[in-house]
Enzyme design. Sequence first.
Site, mmCIF file in Angstrom:
data_model
loop_
_atom_site.group_PDB
_atom_site.id
_atom_site.type_symbol
_atom_site.label_atom_id
_atom_site.label_comp_id
_atom_site.label_asym_id
_atom_site.label_seq_id
_atom_site.Cartn_x
_atom_site.Cartn_y
_atom_site.Cartn_z
ATOM 1 N N SER A 109 0.842 -1.208 0.000
ATOM 2 C CA SER A 109 0.000 0.000 0.000
ATOM 3 C C SER A 109 0.869 1.246 0.000
ATOM 4 O O SER A 109 1.997 1.236 0.524
ATOM 5 C CB SER A 109 -0.861 -0.016 1.262
ATOM 6 O OG SER A 109 -1.443 1.239 1.480
ATOM 7 N N TYR A 169 -1.589 -0.353 10.299
ATOM 8 C CA TYR A 169 -1.876 -0.942 8.984
ATOM 9 C C TYR A 169 -0.672 -0.771 8.049
ATOM 10 O O TYR A 169 -0.174 -1.733 7.464
ATOM 11 C CB TYR A 169 -3.121 -0.277 8.385
ATOM 12 C CG TYR A 169 -3.335 -0.601 6.927
ATOM 13 C CD1 TYR A 169 -3.792 -1.857 6.539
ATOM 14 C CD2 TYR A 169 -3.063 0.341 5.932
ATOM 15 C CE1 TYR A 169 -3.976 -2.157 5.188
ATOM 16 C CE2 TYR A 169 -3.250 0.051 4.592
ATOM 17 C CZ TYR A 169 -3.704 -1.193 4.221
ATOM 18 O OH TYR A 169 -3.871 -1.497 2.887
ATOM 19 N N LYS A 219 2.209 -3.619 6.459
ATOM 20 C CA LYS A 219 2.651 -3.806 5.063
ATOM 21 C C LYS A 219 4.175 -3.699 4.982
ATOM 22 O O LYS A 219 4.833 -4.450 4.273
ATOM 23 C CB LYS A 219 1.984 -2.765 4.151
ATOM 24 C CG LYS A 219 0.468 -2.834 4.105
ATOM 25 C CD LYS A 219 -0.020 -4.116 3.451
ATOM 26 C CE LYS A 219 -1.532 -4.155 3.310
ATOM 27 N NZ LYS A 219 -2.026 -5.445 2.799
HETATM 28 N N1 LIG Z 1 -8.781 -1.048 -1.569
HETATM 29 C C1 LIG Z 1 -7.722 -0.244 -1.624
HETATM 30 O O1 LIG Z 1 -7.835 0.917 -2.038
HETATM 31 C C2 LIG Z 1 -6.357 -0.740 -1.222
HETATM 32 C C3 LIG Z 1 -5.271 0.160 -1.227
HETATM 33 C C4 LIG Z 1 -4.002 -0.303 -0.868
HETATM 34 C C5 LIG Z 1 -3.821 -1.640 -0.530
HETATM 35 N N2 LIG Z 1 -4.893 -2.487 -0.519
HETATM 36 C C6 LIG Z 1 -4.676 -3.890 -0.145
HETATM 37 O O2 LIG Z 1 -5.261 -4.727 -1.119
HETATM 38 C C7 LIG Z 1 -5.718 -5.935 -0.525
HETATM 39 C C8 LIG Z 1 -7.150 -6.215 -0.934
HETATM 40 O O3 LIG Z 1 -7.956 -5.111 -0.537
HETATM 41 P P1 LIG Z 1 -9.517 -5.057 -0.891
HETATM 42 O O4 LIG Z 1 -9.853 -3.625 -1.104
HETATM 43 O O5 LIG Z 1 -9.856 -6.037 -1.935
HETATM 44 O O6 LIG Z 1 -10.132 -5.492 0.539
HETATM 45 P P2 LIG Z 1 -11.300 -6.522 0.901
HETATM 46 O O7 LIG Z 1 -11.612 -6.333 2.342
HETATM 47 O O8 LIG Z 1 -12.409 -6.395 -0.090
HETATM 48 O O9 LIG Z 1 -10.593 -7.933 0.686
HETATM 49 C C9 LIG Z 1 -9.746 -8.531 1.640
HETATM 50 C C10 LIG Z 1 -10.180 -9.987 1.752
HETATM 51 O O10 LIG Z 1 -9.261 -10.701 2.606
HETATM 52 C C11 LIG Z 1 -10.004 -11.593 3.422
HETATM 53 N N3 LIG Z 1 -9.144 -11.886 4.575
HETATM 54 C C12 LIG Z 1 -8.712 -11.018 5.533
HETATM 55 N N4 LIG Z 1 -7.870 -11.637 6.367
HETATM 56 C C13 LIG Z 1 -7.757 -12.929 5.950
HETATM 57 C C14 LIG Z 1 -7.005 -14.044 6.378
HETATM 58 N N5 LIG Z 1 -6.208 -13.978 7.460
HETATM 59 N N6 LIG Z 1 -7.100 -15.216 5.690
HETATM 60 C C15 LIG Z 1 -7.915 -15.304 4.596
HETATM 61 N N7 LIG Z 1 -8.647 -14.269 4.135
HETATM 62 C C16 LIG Z 1 -8.563 -13.089 4.805
HETATM 63 C C17 LIG Z 1 -11.301 -10.862 3.730
HETATM 64 O O11 LIG Z 1 -12.344 -11.719 4.112
HETATM 65 C C18 LIG Z 1 -11.559 -10.168 2.381
HETATM 66 O O12 LIG Z 1 -12.352 -10.969 1.526
HETATM 67 C C19 LIG Z 1 -5.491 -5.778 0.976
HETATM 68 O O13 LIG Z 1 -4.275 -6.431 1.315
HETATM 69 C C20 LIG Z 1 -5.348 -4.274 1.152
HETATM 70 O O14 LIG Z 1 -4.545 -3.952 2.271
HETATM 71 C C21 LIG Z 1 -6.157 -2.068 -0.848
#
Ligand SMILES: NC(=O)c1ccc[n+]([C@@H]2O[C@H](COP(=O)([O-])OP(=O)(O)OC[C@H]3O[C@@H](n4cnc5c(N)ncnc54)[C@H](O)[C@@H]3O)[C@@H](O)[C@H]2O)c1
Length: 317
Positions: free
Chosen positions: A114, A138, A142
């Site tokens: 991130s 958070y 990362k």
């Molecule tokens: N959405 C954004 O703008 C953004 C920005 C930077 C980084 N990210 C990163 O991208 C990734 C995906 O984000 P997203 O927006 O799709 O979020 P999201 O919450 O839609 O998806 C995350 C998924 O991970 C699952 N999960 C969490 N912990 C778990 C574990 N220990 N074992 C198995 N499953 C688990 C959750 O149930 C969920 O389905 C994350 O790592 C997030 O930190 C997202």
Amino acid sequence: MRVLVTGAAGFIGSTTAELLLTKGHEVVALDNLTSGRVENVPVGARFVEGDCGDEGLIRSLGEFDACIHFAARIEPGESMKYPEVFFVNNVASTFRLLQTLVVLGVPRFVFSSSCAVYGDQIEMPVDETRSIDPQSPYGQSKRMVEEAMSWLVACGRIRAASMRYFNAAGGTLAHPERHNPEIHLIPIALEAAAGRRTHLEIYGDDYPTPDGTCIRDYIHVSDLAEAHVRAITALDTNPELVLNLGSGVGYSNREVAAMVQRVTGVDFEIRITARRPGDPAAAVASNALAREVLEWRLARSDLETIVADAWSAFQSM
Ligand SMILES: NC(=O)c1ccc[n+]([C@@H]2O[C@H](COP(=O)([O-])OP(=O)(O)OC[C@H]3O[C@@H](n4cnc5c(N)ncnc54)[C@H](O)[C@@H]3O)[C@@H](O)[C@H]2O)c1
């Protein structure tokens, strides 16, 4: 290729799993459903409910050519209240996952990092050489995974890519953005447009930006998914990659709200409230390295397309 996708019931993971299937790869979709929804998992993927840190479970799934690791808790504000949860879920579980992948001989690992690792940067755009200074547990989670990955690469245990996303946005009809709880500006503004909220709150209009509201870089989830699929192949010629994934263009919160009003045709109320602690004034990516290394071109990441796609996906829910 046979690819393990963790967090595949979430927003970005499900969109990427779908793209992998479209390109003819086999997908095992792992998610513990803490925030994801099973209906997000694309048809054609094998869904396994469980934790990415469950070594026995992962071993039982067989061999993989690559793992794309999206699973995480994602809200910086929540991490300030419950840092221990973030370190266990995002760091300890990921370390166990990495250990299992190494034991299984999985050669390639692509990690959802991130822009939160950069903290509060003054000069925009931010490239990958900037100092790392996360401002929340958070962001720190990362950073800790990225550092461990670097050591595993240096010791020849795995090839690994850290993908530092800015703001994932947009959506496809099959995979709309719906976080639980929703914390992102565009889907919240769409809820206001749809009458599910009385108004949209913007946190602070006294930042040192042209209109006083925070500036962010939005990247369409389809472009993000494409970058992940390309990263798997790019690891064959680069044992380690650290790449910013953003559009390279910043929009203020007011500009985003105005675009949502224009695309939806609804003039919902906007209220300015106090700043949120820890929000940097601006976060805009330099994406030059990702474009070069992945031979990647943004197809849908202009703000109007992002909002239009997000609105179509929202209406299909
Ligand atoms: N959405 C954004 O703008 C953004 C920005 C930077 C980084 N990210 C990163 O991208 C990734 C995906 O984000 P997203 O927006 O799709 O979020 P999201 O919450 O839609 O998806 C995350 C998924 O991970 C699952 N999960 C969490 N912990 C778990 C574990 N220990 N074992 C198995 N499953 C688990 C959750 O149930 C969920 O389905 C994350 O790592 C997030 O930190 C997202």
